[in-house]
Scaffold this motif. Structure first.
Motif, mmCIF file in Angstrom:
data_model
loop_
_atom_site.group_PDB
_atom_site.id
_atom_site.type_symbol
_atom_site.label_atom_id
_atom_site.label_comp_id
_atom_site.label_asym_id
_atom_site.label_seq_id
_atom_site.Cartn_x
_atom_site.Cartn_y
_atom_site.Cartn_z
ATOM 1 N N VAL A 115 31.603 40.915 37.277
ATOM 2 C CA VAL A 115 30.718 39.751 37.208
ATOM 3 C C VAL A 115 30.466 39.248 38.619
ATOM 4 O O VAL A 115 31.389 38.813 39.312
ATOM 5 C CB VAL A 115 31.325 38.635 36.337
ATOM 6 N N VAL A 116 29.230 39.316 39.060
ATOM 7 C CA VAL A 116 28.855 38.862 40.407
ATOM 8 C C VAL A 116 28.984 37.349 40.510
ATOM 9 O O VAL A 116 29.576 36.818 41.445
ATOM 10 C CB VAL A 116 27.407 39.292 40.731
ATOM 11 N N MET A 117 28.432 36.645 39.513
ATOM 12 C CA MET A 117 28.390 35.184 39.587
ATOM 13 C C MET A 117 28.411 34.599 38.177
ATOM 14 O O MET A 117 27.721 35.093 37.285
ATOM 15 C CB MET A 117 27.123 34.728 40.312
ATOM 16 N N CYS A 166 25.828 34.310 33.478
ATOM 17 C CA CYS A 166 26.468 35.148 34.494
ATOM 18 C C CYS A 166 25.543 36.282 34.881
ATOM 19 O O CYS A 166 24.670 36.694 34.108
ATOM 20 C CB CYS A 166 27.808 35.699 33.991
ATOM 21 N N ILE A 167 25.717 36.753 36.119
ATOM 22 C CA ILE A 167 25.072 37.982 36.587
ATOM 23 C C ILE A 167 26.144 39.053 36.606
ATOM 24 O O ILE A 167 27.144 38.919 37.311
ATOM 25 C CB ILE A 167 24.452 37.803 37.985
ATOM 26 N N GLN A 168 25.947 40.098 35.831
ATOM 27 C CA GLN A 168 26.944 41.157 35.701
ATOM 28 C C GLN A 168 26.374 42.469 36.203
ATOM 29 O O GLN A 168 25.219 42.794 35.931
ATOM 30 C CB GLN A 168 27.361 41.297 34.234
ATOM 31 N N MET A 169 27.168 43.212 36.942
ATOM 32 C CA MET A 169 26.752 44.515 37.458
ATOM 33 C C MET A 169 27.676 45.599 36.939
ATOM 34 O O MET A 169 28.876 45.364 36.754
ATOM 35 C CB MET A 169 26.775 44.540 38.992
ATOM 36 N N THR A 170 27.117 46.764 36.697
ATOM 37 C CA THR A 170 27.887 47.971 36.434
ATOM 38 C C THR A 170 27.420 49.011 37.437
ATOM 39 O O THR A 170 26.283 49.486 37.369
ATOM 40 C CB THR A 170 27.682 48.469 34.995
ATOM 41 N N ILE A 216 21.622 39.866 33.375
ATOM 42 C CA ILE A 216 21.736 38.406 33.420
ATOM 43 C C ILE A 216 21.927 37.931 31.982
ATOM 44 O O ILE A 216 21.017 38.014 31.159
ATOM 45 C CB ILE A 216 20.505 37.739 34.046
ATOM 46 N N TYR A 217 23.149 37.488 31.676
ATOM 47 C CA TYR A 217 23.486 36.980 30.346
ATOM 48 C C TYR A 217 23.453 35.457 30.382
ATOM 49 O O TYR A 217 24.015 34.838 31.282
ATOM 50 C CB TYR A 217 24.886 37.426 29.922
#
Length: 439
Positions: A273-275, A207-211, A185-186
């Protein structure tokens, strides 16, 4: 579209160079680097030299550059270079000079699958993965993994033991792929203070970012705060988390967000980026700046900057950088730190007329102070010069902390019959976007 795509080191050495059309000189990388170094700071993302159009981004200190003889569409050019960087990062784990030199064959393979004669073809990791033959070479596995996991909390994902539908399996999987997922979560803060340290304007861009390195790409269910609300009504106050607006990746189903505060995700391979979300209104700013200006004489000014960390003492800011512009007619500037100051530096740049104050680590609740003694040239008085001081700009990063209080309650695998137990790595990072204090 692009005539060439090349990647340069911070010294200007060519690491990767793919010439799609052979319509530009071989010396184009040298031309770009010479022009980029003429800028006092970072080079403009787009510029032209000798009728050659350049678009570039910087990742891991490296220049990723696209060129053309014709006018480039700015947004599209930078987006394509950014997607290329994400593909490289998904395959190699991290972008730096050593990793790219070890994997130059793999990088050329990614370029050839992503672009055809300079035109974008396949610009997503899940699209090109079945077509890639070479495996990445990691020169220092420990250092690479540590760069992915700085101070992260680990949890296990809950997997339901029911039977039913199965997720679509990837046709080609890396046999050595770790079964894990990273969630970041950035949040970037925009804050404007007046000279009394009161907030004039503030907002959050997050943003919520996933790897994802999950085997088989099973569907996921992500739950957020129960007090989450989308859309702010005029004059509304709430103790919960209110997002002014948000948007989602195409793999996200947000139908249950309003009612259950959950998102259903069919994750692609690699990073996405999820959201994205934006928050305006009041929130507790993590730092406060208190500027004090004293006119010692007609040619001398003393500026004192006090910095206070307004977050919990258990939290540690990894770095803070404060830039104080001073009058152009300054003859000399002497920045002074406190005698017991540790992990701090203060330097005066006489060319830019800026004092830069760097703090490597700052614990919550602490206060730091900097004093700057200015001596003015004879052509300017202290009374007029003080108007040219500031505004003060600050950059910082605080790991495992977020201002908005947006939280991930849980992340579950929704695929029935899945008996695997992958790991989840969750990280919160707060950074400054525009953190300014007027004087």
């Amino acid at each position: 579209m692009f005539s060439q795509i090349f990647i340069l080191s911070p010294r200007g050495d060519t690491i990767i160079n793919r010439d799609f059309r052979s319509d530009l000189p071989k010396s184009t990388p040298e031309t770009f680097f010479r022009q980029a170094k003429t800028y006092s700071g970072d080079a403009n993302p787009l510029f032209a030299v000798d009728c050659i159009q350049f678009a570039h981004i910087k990742r891991g200190g490296l220049y990723i550059v696209g060129t053309s003889r014709f006018n480039l569409q700015p947004a599209m050019s930078l987006e394509l270079l950014d997607r290329l960087a994400k593909e490289i990062k998904d395959f190699c784990g991290v972008i730096n000079e050593e990793v790219l030199r070890k994997n130059f064959i793999l990088i050329y393979e990614i370029l050839d699958e992503s672009f055809d004669f300079g035109y974008p073809q396949l610009m997503a990791t899940e699209q090109i993965k079945p077509l890639i033959v070479n495996d990445p070479i990691q020169p220092q596995p420990d250092s690479v993994m540590n760069s992915l996991r700085p101070k992260i909390q680990t949890f296990n994902i809950f997997v339901p033991n029911t039977i039913g539908s199965q997720a679509v399996q990837r046709s080609v999987l890396n046999k050595n792929q770790a079964n894990e997922i990273f969630v970041d979560i950035y949040e970037k803060l925009n804050v404007l203070f007046n000279s009394s340290a009161y907030v004039i304007n503030q907002s959050i861009e997050g943003c919520i970012q996933m790897t994802s390195f999950l085997q088989g790409n099973p569907p996921l269910k992500l739950a957020l705060n129960e007090d989450l609300q989308i859309g702010r009504q005029q004059g509304q106050y709430s103790a919960g988390v209110i997002l002014d607006d948000c948007n989602f990746h195409e793999c996200v189903n947000a139908n249950e967000l309003d009612m259950n505060k959950t998102l259903r995700i069919q994750p692609p391979d690699g990073q996405f980026v999820v959201m994205n979300y934006r928050i305006s209104g009041d929130y507790a700013a993590p730092f406060r700046l208190f500027p004090i200006i004293e006119e010692i004489s007609s040619s001398k000014i003393e500026v004192t900057i006090k910095l206070k960390a307004c977050f919990d003492a258990k939290i540690l800011a990894s770095y803070a950088n404060v830039r104080i512009p001073i009058p152009k007619q300054t003859a000399n500037a002497y920045p002074e730190l406190l005698k017991n100051a540790q992990q701090e530096t203060a330097e005066y740049d006489s060319n830019k007329k800026i004092v830069e104050w760097q703090i490597k680590k700052l614990q919550g609740g602490q206060e730091r102070s900097l004093k700057i003694k200015l001596t003015l040239q004879a052509t300017q008085t202290a009374h007029t010069a003080r108007k040219e001081i500031g505004p003060i700009a600050m950059n910082f990063e605080i790991p495992m902390f977020n201002v908005s209080r947006l939280q991930i309650k849980y992340l579950r695998i929704e695929e029935r019959g899945n008996t695997t137990n992958p790991h989840r790595w969750v990280r919160y990072i707060t950074q400054s976007s525009s953190y300014v204090c007027r004087i």
